[in-house]
Each structure stands twice: as C-alpha cells, then as structure tokens.
Design a protein around this motif. Structure first.
Motif, mmCIF file in Angstrom:
data_model
loop_
_atom_site.group_PDB
_atom_site.id
_atom_site.type_symbol
_atom_site.label_atom_id
_atom_site.label_comp_id
_atom_site.label_asym_id
_atom_site.label_seq_id
_atom_site.Cartn_x
_atom_site.Cartn_y
_atom_site.Cartn_z
ATOM 1 N N ALA A 148 0.801 -1.108 0.020
ATOM 2 C CA ALA A 148 -0.066 -0.089 -0.181
ATOM 3 C C ALA A 148 0.769 1.143 -0.002
ATOM 4 C CB ALA A 148 -0.915 0.074 1.248
ATOM 5 N N LEU A 149 1.916 1.316 0.784
ATOM 6 C CA LEU A 149 2.892 2.342 0.721
ATOM 7 C C LEU A 149 3.455 2.733 -0.322
ATOM 8 C CD1 LEU A 149 4.518 2.034 4.418
ATOM 9 C CD2 LEU A 149 2.810 3.774 3.753
ATOM 10 N N GLY A 150 4.024 1.336 -1.319
ATOM 11 C CA GLY A 150 4.556 1.651 -2.365
ATOM 12 C C GLY A 150 3.647 2.187 -3.804
ATOM 13 N N ALA A 151 2.411 1.497 -3.315
ATOM 14 C CA ALA A 151 1.349 1.930 -4.297
ATOM 15 C C ALA A 151 1.104 3.292 -4.186
ATOM 16 C CB ALA A 151 -0.035 1.194 -4.318
ATOM 17 N N ALA A 152 1.117 3.925 -3.050
ATOM 18 C CA ALA A 152 0.751 5.517 -2.556
ATOM 19 C C ALA A 152 1.885 6.201 -3.393
ATOM 20 C CB ALA A 152 0.919 5.707 -1.167
ATOM 21 N N ILE A 153 3.246 5.769 -3.183
ATOM 22 C CA ILE A 153 4.183 6.721 -3.857
ATOM 23 C C ILE A 153 4.107 6.554 -5.369
ATOM 24 C CG2 ILE A 153 7.027 6.272 -4.442
ATOM 25 C CD1 ILE A 153 7.314 5.696 -1.311
ATOM 26 N N GLY A 154 3.893 5.301 -5.845
ATOM 27 C CA GLY A 154 3.471 5.228 -7.238
ATOM 28 C C GLY A 154 2.487 6.185 -7.682
ATOM 29 N N GLY A 155 1.358 6.414 -7.131
ATOM 30 C CA GLY A 155 0.513 7.433 -7.155
ATOM 31 C C GLY A 155 0.936 8.879 -7.371
ATOM 32 N N VAL A 156 1.854 9.135 -6.546
ATOM 33 C CA VAL A 156 2.552 10.507 -6.524
ATOM 34 C C VAL A 156 3.501 10.739 -7.777
ATOM 35 C CG1 VAL A 156 3.954 11.874 -5.234
ATOM 36 C CG2 VAL A 156 2.205 10.895 -3.987
ATOM 37 N N ALA A 157 4.042 9.427 -7.967
ATOM 38 C CA ALA A 157 5.252 9.530 -8.943
ATOM 39 C C ALA A 157 4.679 9.706 -10.165
ATOM 40 C CB ALA A 157 6.348 8.199 -8.663
ATOM 41 N N SER A 158 3.418 9.299 -10.571
ATOM 42 C CA SER A 158 2.889 9.391 -11.625
ATOM 43 C C SER A 158 1.891 10.274 -11.887
ATOM 44 C CB SER A 158 2.021 7.789 -12.082
ATOM 45 O OG SER A 158 1.116 7.568 -11.126
ATOM 46 N N GLY A 159 1.876 11.374 -10.996
ATOM 47 C CA GLY A 159 1.278 12.384 -11.231
ATOM 48 C C GLY A 159 -0.404 12.387 -10.969
ATOM 49 N N ARG A 160 -0.829 11.566 -10.216
ATOM 50 C CA ARG A 160 -2.147 11.365 -10.036
ATOM 51 C C ARG A 160 -2.817 11.929 -8.938
ATOM 52 N NH1 ARG A 160 -0.768 6.277 -12.874
ATOM 53 N NH2 ARG A 160 -2.156 5.822 -14.519
ATOM 54 N N VAL A 161 -1.921 12.709 -8.108
ATOM 55 C CA VAL A 161 -2.484 13.337 -6.974
ATOM 56 C C VAL A 161 -2.433 14.992 -7.088
ATOM 57 C CG1 VAL A 161 -2.148 13.606 -4.615
ATOM 58 C CG2 VAL A 161 -1.512 11.367 -5.580
ATOM 59 N N PRO A 162 -3.479 15.493 -7.552
ATOM 60 C CA PRO A 162 -3.627 16.694 -7.702
ATOM 61 C C PRO A 162 -3.714 17.541 -6.404
ATOM 62 C CG PRO A 162 -5.642 15.847 -7.940
ATOM 63 C CD PRO A 162 -4.829 14.728 -7.742
ATOM 64 N N VAL A 163 -3.496 18.931 -6.414
ATOM 65 C CA VAL A 163 -3.404 19.656 -5.370
ATOM 66 C C VAL A 163 -4.943 19.911 -5.148
ATOM 67 C CG1 VAL A 163 -2.969 21.898 -4.103
ATOM 68 C CG2 VAL A 163 -1.400 20.764 -5.804
ATOM 69 N N GLY A 164 -5.164 19.887 -3.658
ATOM 70 C CA GLY A 164 -6.812 19.864 -3.282
ATOM 71 C C GLY A 164 -7.151 18.877 -2.115
ATOM 72 N N ASN A 165 -8.419 19.013 -1.576
ATOM 73 C CA ASN A 165 -8.780 18.259 -0.586
ATOM 74 C C ASN A 165 -9.538 17.125 -1.529
ATOM 75 O OD1 ASN A 165 -10.310 16.953 1.458
ATOM 76 N ND2 ASN A 165 -10.910 18.764 2.446
ATOM 77 N N ALA A 166 -8.935 15.919 -1.358
ATOM 78 C CA ALA A 166 -9.426 14.946 -1.906
ATOM 79 C C ALA A 166 -9.614 14.911 -3.388
ATOM 80 C CB ALA A 166 -10.528 14.146 -1.398
ATOM 81 N N ALA A 167 -8.884 15.957 -4.088
ATOM 82 C CA ALA A 167 -9.229 16.223 -5.246
ATOM 83 C C ALA A 167 -9.018 15.229 -6.387
ATOM 84 C CB ALA A 167 -8.399 17.673 -5.733
ATOM 85 N N GLY A 168 -8.149 14.233 -6.254
ATOM 86 C CA GLY A 168 -7.811 13.234 -7.162
ATOM 87 C C GLY A 168 -8.915 12.059 -7.158
ATOM 88 N N ASP A 169 -8.657 11.047 -8.081
ATOM 89 C CA ASP A 169 -9.527 9.779 -7.709
ATOM 90 C C ASP A 169 -9.054 8.978 -6.762
ATOM 91 O OD1 ASP A 169 -11.417 8.109 -10.087
ATOM 92 O OD2 ASP A 169 -10.467 7.178 -8.474
ATOM 93 N N LEU A 170 -10.014 8.667 -5.904
ATOM 94 C CA LEU A 170 -9.736 7.898 -4.718
ATOM 95 C C LEU A 170 -9.122 6.438 -4.863
ATOM 96 C CD1 LEU A 170 -12.421 8.594 -1.813
ATOM 97 C CD2 LEU A 170 -10.115 9.963 -2.563
ATOM 98 N N TRP A 171 -9.478 6.034 -6.144
ATOM 99 C CA TRP A 171 -9.054 4.623 -6.562
ATOM 100 C C TRP A 171 -8.031 4.296 -7.364
ATOM 101 C CZ3 TRP A 171 -11.032 0.861 -3.484
ATOM 102 C CH2 TRP A 171 -12.095 1.262 -2.604
ATOM 103 N N SER A 172 -8.087 5.290 -8.608
ATOM 104 C CA SER A 172 -7.235 5.110 -9.719
ATOM 105 C C SER A 172 -5.928 5.911 -9.281
ATOM 106 C CB SER A 172 -7.696 5.641 -11.213
ATOM 107 O OG SER A 172 -7.857 6.946 -10.826
ATOM 108 N N SER A 173 -5.877 6.693 -8.070
ATOM 109 C CA SER A 173 -4.601 7.202 -7.719
ATOM 110 C C SER A 173 -3.673 6.270 -7.074
ATOM 111 C CB SER A 173 -4.790 8.222 -6.688
ATOM 112 O OG SER A 173 -5.739 7.766 -5.562
ATOM 113 N N TRP A 174 -4.185 5.120 -6.748
ATOM 114 C CA TRP A 174 -3.326 3.833 -6.158
ATOM 115 C C TRP A 174 -3.291 2.657 -6.832
ATOM 116 C CZ3 TRP A 174 -4.780 -0.209 -3.143
ATOM 117 C CH2 TRP A 174 -6.117 -0.241 -2.705
ATOM 118 N N ILE A 175 -4.584 2.519 -7.752
ATOM 119 C CA ILE A 175 -4.521 1.253 -8.456
ATOM 120 C C ILE A 175 -4.497 1.710 -9.793
ATOM 121 C CG2 ILE A 175 -6.263 -0.618 -8.974
ATOM 122 C CD1 ILE A 175 -7.584 -0.378 -6.443
#
Lengths: 413, 447
Positions: free
Chosen positions: A132-159
């Motif tokens: 899960a921690l690796g997946a979270a890092i993958g989400g940040v690395a692939s640019g899937r976490v935008p700025v904002g309060n839960a602004a990104g997709d809750l699922w595809s950001s780490w799957i």
C-alpha cells in the motif's frame, strides 16, 4: 538547492531508513509464514522474531518522522496526498496495526499452533503495508495526486500500473532485505544451516526484486514518462546505475556468503532507488506544485532544520548504541529470562533507606509542601506563583512517596 | 466500478460524515491515551522497583520489575501502532487542517517524533538488556525512557494547547502568514495547566489500574511480599497524585474561564451571562430555557471558583451565536464524570495515606480493596471523559476561533467504512492485549 529543499532531504533520509530498517521487519514476517510447520521452520521463525524484537519499535518510528516533517514543511502537499490517497494509506495503517499487535502478542505465545496463527496474521499485514505504501508512492510519482482536498480519484490514484509495480517492488524488496539481514544474523548466532536457508531465500527474492525493478522501468516508460526520462536520461541516472551495481554486488556477496557487507550494499541499492526517484521527480512535487511552492514559510523551515538537527544529534548516537548492542548479540535471544540469564549476585545486607526518625520529618515536609502548593497554585493568580505551586506539589508527591511506602519494601527490618 | 459509483454519490465538497470522522478520531484517541499514560508513568515505577531490588537485595522486587518491563514493552508496541494511526489520521481525516496550519503546529509533532524515537530505542535496550548489561548501565538505560515520556507529552500537549488558544500566525484568505512556530507552541499561557493535568493523569491512571489488578489478587488471597510491593508502589504514587490533581484541575478551570469562556459556560451549563453564577451538580441543560434543570445548585460557587470573587461576572453561552456553541450536554456530562470520579479517587487516596501514616500498615478492610478494583477502570473513564471535555468543549472549532472542524475535514467519501473497519480492528487488538497481559501475568519468570 535552497532552504525549501532541506526538509525534503530529511524526508528522503527518513524514507530510506524506514525502507532499510522497517522493510526487513515486514519481510521477516513474510518469511515466517513460508517457513513450514516442522521444527526447522520453527527455528527459522524464532530467529526472524528475535532478530527484530529489540529494534522493532525504533524502526517503525521512522515513518512517523517522515509524516511529521512532511506536514510541517509541505503542509499543502501533505493534505493533498493524504486525502486523495486515503484508502491506500488507511490500508497501510491497518497493516501496521496488525503487524505491531502480532509482534506484541508473539512474545506471549506458547506452542507451535499459537505462534503459527500469529505469524500468519503478521505475514498478511506485512505484505499489505509495503504494497500500500509503495502504491501510494506510485500514485505521487505518476502525477495522479492533484493539489486539493481529495481532489484526485480515490481509487485510480493508487490502483494503476505504476502503483501496482511500485507496490510489488516494495514487497519484494522487504522480503529480500530481510533474507539478507537474517542470513547474517543466523551466522552471528552460530546457526549456519539456518543461514543457508535464508541465503537461498535471499538469492531467490533478490532475483525477483531485480526482475520487478526492470519491469518497473517498462511500466514507467508507458505510464509515468517524466519519471522514466528522469531516471534513464536525466538527473536520476547516476542513482539508477548505483542501484543496479549495488544490487548485483549484493547478490554476488550473498553467493560467496559474505553476509555482513551484503547487508550494507543491499541497503545502498534501496537508498539509491529512492534517491533516483526523488531526483527524477524534482523540482515538481505534485502536478502544478513545485517543492518550493509547497514549502512552509521561512520561519517554519528554519525551525524544522533546527529541530531535526538537534534531534538527530541525540537520536543518532542512541540508535548507534542500540544497533551495536543488537548486532553484537548483547540484546539477542528473547527477554533474558531463559537459560542465558545470569544469576544475580548474592543480596547485599538490607539497608534502611529511611529510618523511623526521618519518616516523621518526611511526613511533615510533605504536608508543608502541600500547604505551600495550595497557597501558590490555588489562592494566588500570578504565573510565577503557579510555577512555585506546581513545584511544591511535586515535592509533596516525592516526599510523600518515600514517607508512605511500606517500610519493609525500603529495606527496613 | 462499484467503488466509483459510491464515490460519485458522495462527491467531495460538503462532508456529510463529519460526525463519523470526529468519532473515528475520538476512538483513536481513546485507545491511544491510556497507553500514553502507561508510557509516561510505568517506566518510573519499574525503574524504582529495580533500583530498590539492588539496594535491598530483594529478589522479589527484581522479579516484579522484570515482569513489569515485559508488560511495558507489549503496551509500548501497541502504543506505537495506535500512535501511527493517529498521525495518519491527521491527513486522512483532517487534510485541510494540516494543509492550512501544518507549518504552525507541525513542529511540535516533529519534535515529539524524536522523543518517541528515543523512548523506543531505550525501551529496546532496557527490556532486552536484563542480565546482559551491568545493573548500573541497565538502570541508566531507563532514565531516557522516563524523560522522553515527559517530553513527548509536552510536545503533544503544546499542539493541543495551541489548538485551544492559537497564536503565532495570521490568517489571510485561508492562508497563514507571519508564522512563528516556536512562539505558537511554547509561548502559550494556556499550555502549563494542560501539561500538569495530563502528566499527573498519567501517574494516576497507571497507578490505579495496577493497584486494581493487584487489589483483585489481594481479595483472592494473593498477599505475599511480591504482591505487596506490586500493590504498594503504584498505589502510593496514585494516592498522592489524586488529591494534587484536584488543585491542578481547579487551576485548569480558572484558565479555561479566562481564555475559553464559552467552553466554561458549556461545562457548567450557564445559559446567560450573570454575576454570582452558581455551579449545578448533575442535572440536564435545557437549551430552550438556557438553564440546567433538575441539578443541585450551589449559589455563587462558579463565580468564586472561576474568578475567586463570589459576585464575579461569568460569561454565558448567550455571548456567542448558537452556531459557535459546543454541544453542551456532552461536554457537561463528560466534565462532571471526570470531576466526580477524580474526587472519589482523591478520597480513596487520602484514606490510604491516612491509614499508612496513622497506623503504619496497609488498609485491612476488604471494602478498600473492592474500591480499588473499581478505581482502576474508573480512572480510565475519568481520563477519557477529561479528553472529551476539552475536545468537545472546543467545538465547533478545531483551531479555536480560526478554523471550524467542518472546514478541516476531508472531502473523501468513505469515512464510515474506515470507521467501521477501525472499530473491528481495535476490538481485536484490545482482545489481543487482554490475552497477552493475562499470559504475561501467569508466565514463570526467573528473578
């Protein structure tokens, strides 16, 4: 490089320490599960537990360090990452809870059945958390976490492809580091046949981790091109090369049974990959947000640098002491209540701590402190008076404790 | 995907699960705080028992210190994981709070992280160092555990005091400017009573919980030298600390009166600002009438306690808009629970002290030991009630006067699922902790 980057260096250092120190803890739990249910398996499980026990808590504090420095120094980025990746991070948190609980429970477990059950639990969580921690890092690395309060997709950001491969690499790395470390520990403890078993596991998981890392580059090429370019042709390239060299060197060292240097080169390979990722990603933290834009105000950054430097000056010598005692075998082998326990020296003659005459004085002194404390804390209103009042009340507790504790416990006949 | 469909229905923005988020946070605190108490107070008691064993050559005391140290490390491990969950929740549940104010208060947690580090390191050395380090070094390794237990609480309370009485920043258009983290955390008049109150609570809870366990054994006839020591050490500390806590609590209430008058009004159910305000014992606050009904009034008591003048004016709930008032009955009920239990614990402590000083023996009546068995769990109830008092009493603000809790909460949907999962996991952990403690209590240990 400016002040705004310095906390990020702390975060990366903490992350490397967490992967290199807590990673093997998760990995050890995975090996405990696959050890088999015979007596050999039990010995393997025991070693995996005992080697980690004295350092377990300290290793896991690294993650808390990373989180606190992150939210102090890059608050907006932290809020964005934590809210969008909440599911992955929550799963990681649950895994840590189960792993920690299993660790606490195991020290009281008796018999194979109880231990196996606990080990199964902790192995499951030990796969979940690094993934899960690796997946979270993958989400940040692939640019899937935008700025904002839960602004990104809750699922595809780490799957997503990058997260899946990063998570898999994290699990394999944890298992690999654990096997390398435990080979060395087994040799130190004079159990060469156990060391052989961990050696086989180290070689197998090392090849697997290497293969996954290579596959990871392919995935990055398709899914996170910026990171791929940064690693293969940008700032991250030296780190990537260093990681490959250290990885190969570790395998070679394990092959020739030189486990102690292998310990360090394995950690180096992991550190290099984290640094490579950071170099490839910088200066951008989240899409549209550079590290400099995300950084807290100047005063806070200065405070963080001071606090971490001062803290490090205290913590590092302490950590060195802990690892010296652990790796040197002083703290090995359970709680010291087994056969290794040294019988205490003969009892010295009981000496009265407080004789009867002073006891009366102590009671009076305690009561005097109580009266002074009441006067300064409860009657007066000034700040300085409250300070005196609190000190006097502490005096009441300390004097009262010595006065009131049963005499025979204090060595009084 | 099903998950996506669910999320579409719970689009970010207004968080309809605010109460779930708050309860999830409250649950996490309620589990963690008792462990913190043991982390701060237990090491000192263990070190004292070990030191005494060396001094007197008493093998029983050594056996006690040893068994307690195993309990301590198990509880500390659970404290590490529940503490990790808390630090995750800072982002998972309240991302807007950390995103806005992390640069102001975060430093406290960063320093607390170092405390935690040192505590973890030296717990490892102490617990696994029995018989392997010289007695002097072994005892020395416990000293940092005791000190960092204090500094850790110090930092966390500094953040909480800041949330209650914030300073060290200006808020302009939702962004903080002019940030002074040191001043925000450590130059705060609201801080000192909080740390004194919490640190004492740690010793009271640890003392009474241990006394309850060995008091139960006493009732069952386990009254040997080992059990006497195990009972007397924690009980003596708790018995001394409990009366002191009343004085510190009174000080805390005066600070609340000065800095958070609305919280004080909620604690006392004071609907309207008045002179010579009374205290009501028990009863129920009727928001419609703006007064406490069915309570026992003590005229002028609130004015005197809060300002040391019988006719001082005390600010009521009507001084702020209804939207800015905390839930009165929850706060008040928690407050009265804490004060009521605290008073009973202090009385029990004084009884013990008097018997010890006057008759030079431990109490002999079974009623004392029955009361002790109740005092352990009640001290935990008082602890959590105290935390509810200060946290719910601060509502609707997360940062008093600057940010509402509703503005701090995450926009992510699945809070109820997370909350339910955490409840199940924590129940399992609690069951596991009970199991391991029973197992450790029965384990045979060498001296």
């Amino acid at each position: 490089m400016s002040l705004a980057d310095v906390p990020m260096l702390f975060i990366l250092a903490g992350l490397i320490a967490y992967v290199a120190l807590a990673g093997p803890d998760f990995g050890a739990a995975i090996w405990q599960l696959t050890a088999g249910r015979d007596e050999d398996g039990e010995r393997l499980r025991d070693l995996a537990h005992d080697a980690m026990a004295p350092v377990w808590e300290a290793n896991h504090v690294w993650l808390i360090f990373v989180l606190t420095v992150m939210w102090t120094s890059y608050p907006e980025a932290f809020g964005s990452i934590a809210s969008t990746l909440c599911i992955a991070l929550f799963l990681a948190g649950l895994g840590i809870v189960v792993r920690g609980a299993a660790y606490a429970l195991r020290s009281g477990a008796k018999g194979l059945r109880e231990q196996t059950r606990i080990d199964t639990l902790s192995a499951g969580s030990s796969i979940l958390t690094p993934f899960a921690l690796g997946a979270a890092i993958g989400g940040v690395a692939s640019g899937r976490v935008p700025v904002g309060n839960a602004a990104g997709d809750l699922w595809s950001s780490w799957i997503n492809p990058t997260s899946l491969i990063t998570g898999a690499i994290a699990v394999a790395t944890a298992a690999y580091l654990a096997a390398v470390f435990l080979s060395g520990d087994a040799v130190r403890l004079g159990q060469p046949e156990l060391a052989e078993r961990f050696r086989r596991r180290a070689l197998g998981s090392g090849v697997l981790a290497g293969a996954l890392a290579a596959a990871g580059l392919v995935v990055l090429h398709e899914d996170a091109r910026r990171i791929y370019d940064g690693l293969v042709s940008g700032d991250g390239r030296p780190a990537l090369i260093a990681s490959v060299l250290a990885g190969v060197a570790t395998l070679a060292l394990v092959v020739v049974r030189r486990y102690e240097p292998a310990r360090y080169s394995a950690a180096l390979a992991v550190a290099a990959i984290v640094i490579g990722w950071a170099l490839a990603q910088q200066p951008i933290l989240l899409p549209g947000l550079t590290i400099h834009q995300a950084a807290a105000p100047h005063t806070t950054l200065v405070a963080v640098v001071i606090a971490v430097t001062a803290g490090g000056l205290i913590v590092f010598p302490s950590l060195a002491l802990l690892f010296r005692l652990t790796l040197g075998g002083t703290l090995r082998g359970g709680h010291g209540d087994e056969g290794t326990a040294v019988a205490p020296a003969g009892p010295p003659p009981a000496r009265a701590l407080v004789d009867v005459a002073t006891q009366g004085l102590l009671v009076r002194g305690a009561l005097a402190c109580l009266v002074v404390g009441f006067g300064f804390l409860s009657v007066l209103d000034a700040g300085w008076a409250h300070a005196i009042g609190v000190a006097a009340l502490l005096g009441f507790i300390v004097l009262g404790f010595v006065a009131v504790l049963p005499r025979d416990l204090l060595g009084d006949a | 995907m099903i998950g996506q469909a669910v999320l579409a229905a719970l689009a970010p923005g207004e968080q309809q699960h605010l109460l779930d988020a708050r309860q999830m946070q409250a649950l996490s605190f309620s589990v963690h705080i008792p462990l913190v108490c043991f982390g701060t107070a237990f090491p000192a008691m263990i070190l004292f028992a070990e030191w005494l064993s060396h001094r007197t050559g008493d093998a029983e005391l050594r056996r006690l210190a040893r068994r307690w140290s195993r309990v301590m490390v198990a509880l500390f491990a659970v404290g590490v994981i529940t503490g990790t969950i808390l630090s995750f929740e800072m982002g998972l549940l309240w991302p807007a709070f950390t995103a806005t104010f992390g640069s102001v208060f975060g430093l406290g947690f960063a320093i607390e992280g170092f405390s935690f580090f040192l505590e973890a390191i030296f717990i490892g050395i102490y617990v696994y160092g029995w018989d392997r380090l010289s007695p002097r070094l072994h005892m020395l390794s416990a000293v940092p555990i005791i000190l960092t237990g204090f500094t850790g609480s110090f930092m966390v309370i500094a953040v909480n005091a800041w949330m209650n009485h914030p300073s060290g920043f200006h808020l302009v258009g939702g962004q903080v400017i002019d940030v002074h983290p040191w001043r925000a955390l450590f130059d705060n008049p609201y801080f000192w009573h909080e740390i004194a109150h919490m640190y004492l609570a740690g010793y009271i809870v640890t003392g009474f919980v241990l006394a309850a366990i060995y008091g139960f054994g006493w009732l069952r006839g386990r009254r040997g030298r080992y059990e006497r020591a195990a009972l007397a050490i924690p009980l003596t500390i708790a018995a001394l600390a409990a009366p002191v806590q009343i004085l510190v609590g009174d000080w805390a209430a005066r600070d609340v009166a000065e800095y958070q008058p609305t919280k004080l009004a909620a604690l006392e159910g004071l609907g309207r600002t008045e002179k010579g305000a009374p205290v009501h014992i028990a009863g129920w606050y009727d928001a419609g009438r703006g007064e406490v009904r069915y309570g026992i009034p003590i005229p002028h008591a609130l004015s005197f306690l809060a300002f040391h003048r019988f006719n001082a004016q005390v600010q009521g709930l009507d001084a702020v808009a209804p939207a800015d008032r905390p839930p009165v009955n929850v706060t008040r009920f928690a407050f009265q629970t804490m004060v009521g239990i605290g008073t009973l614990l202090a009385l029990l402590g004084v009884f013990y002290l008097v018997v010890r000083v006057r008759f030079k023996r431990l109490p002999e009546t079974v009623w004392f030991y029955r009361a002790l068995v109740l005092a352990g769990p009640l001290s935990l109830v008082a602890l959590i009630a105290g935390w509810v008092t200060t946290e719910v009493g601060r509502q609707p603000w997360v940062v008093y006067g600057s940010m509402r809790t509703a503005q701090a909460v995450t926009g992510a949907g699945p809070i109820p699922y997370g909350y339910a999962t955490l409840v199940i996991v924590y129940l399992a952990v609690a069951g596991g902790v009970v199991w391991i403690l029973r197992r450790l209590a029965r384990a045979e240990l060498a001296a």
